[in-house]
Design a protein around this motif. Structure first.
Motif, short mmCIF file in Angstrom:
data_model
loop_
_atom_site.label_atom_id
_atom_site.label_comp_id
_atom_site.label_asym_id
_atom_site.label_seq_id
_atom_site.Cartn_x
_atom_site.Cartn_y
_atom_site.Cartn_z
N SER A 84 -16.89 51.48 -0.15
CA SER A 84 -17.25 50.29 0.60
C SER A 84 -16.62 49.02 0.03
N THR A 88 -13.49 47.06 1.88
CA THR A 88 -13.70 45.64 2.21
C THR A 88 -12.61 44.77 1.61
N ARG A 92 -9.60 42.55 3.40
CA ARG A 92 -9.50 41.12 3.08
C ARG A 92 -8.12 40.77 2.53
#
Length: 191
Positions: A84, A88, A92
């Motif tokens: 996770s 993420t 980004r």
């Protein structure tokens, strides 16, 4: 006695099986982060996840109701954190938008149909051809497993095609891919 250990070990192996897809996802994500020049992110994530796993093991293994399952929970949490956080950060850093339906939902649907097919097929063969599975390696259980695996693989591919979980780029790079793309496009199974 090994027969007494099976009821204890089987649920642990099933729980560790949850880690397999997470491990399979974490490695490419880590490689992608390294490719975009952010090798520091996976290192920090593994450090944080390891601390969490150690704390889980220390706290949960000591609870009599959980015992060894506390280590399993810690391992699953370890990989959930890694996947996770790294995913993420990859989104980004790279500014890439992920199509959740194409990347996660459609393959998950196909995998569930595949698993149900294998389970049902193996059960059906066992009911149709009951017998002693200890006599020979080639028995109803072995044959049922082989049939279930082959049928499940075909079901997975068919399900992905029917729900349009495959795009032309996925196939065109394969040997004979261009012919397959034109055939599947003609049948309106890919866009």
């Amino acid at each position: 006695n090994s027969n007494e250990a099976i009821p204890v070990i089987a649920p642990i192996l099933v729980a560790y099986g949850i880690c397999t897809p997470l491990f399979a996802i974490s490695t490419p994500i880590t490689n992608m982060l390294q490719a975009v020049g952010r090798a520091d992110i996976p290192m920090k994530t593994v450090g944080a996840a390891a601390v969490c796993k150690i704390l889980c093991n220390f706290i949960l293994v000591g609870i009599p109701g959980l015992n060894i399952y506390g280590a399993v929970i810690g391992t699953i949490l370890f990989y959930v954190i890694i996947v996770s956080v790294n995913l993420t950060m990859l989104v980004r850093v790279s500014k890439v938008r992920i199509n959740i339906a194409s990347v996660f939902v459609k393959p998950l649907i196909a995998a569930l149909v595949c698993g149900l097919t294998a389970f049902a097929c193996h059960g059906a063969v066992a009911k149709l051809f009951p017998g002693d599975t200890t006599v020979s390696i080639v028995n109803s259980d072995t044959i049922g497993t082989l049939i279930a695996v082959v049928l499940a693989a075909f079901t997975y591919i068919a399900t992905l095609l029917l729900i349009k979980g495959v795009v032309a780029d996925d196939i065109s790079g394969l040997p004979g891919g261009e012919k397959a793309v034109s055939l599947l496009s003609k049948w309106q199974l890919i866009d």
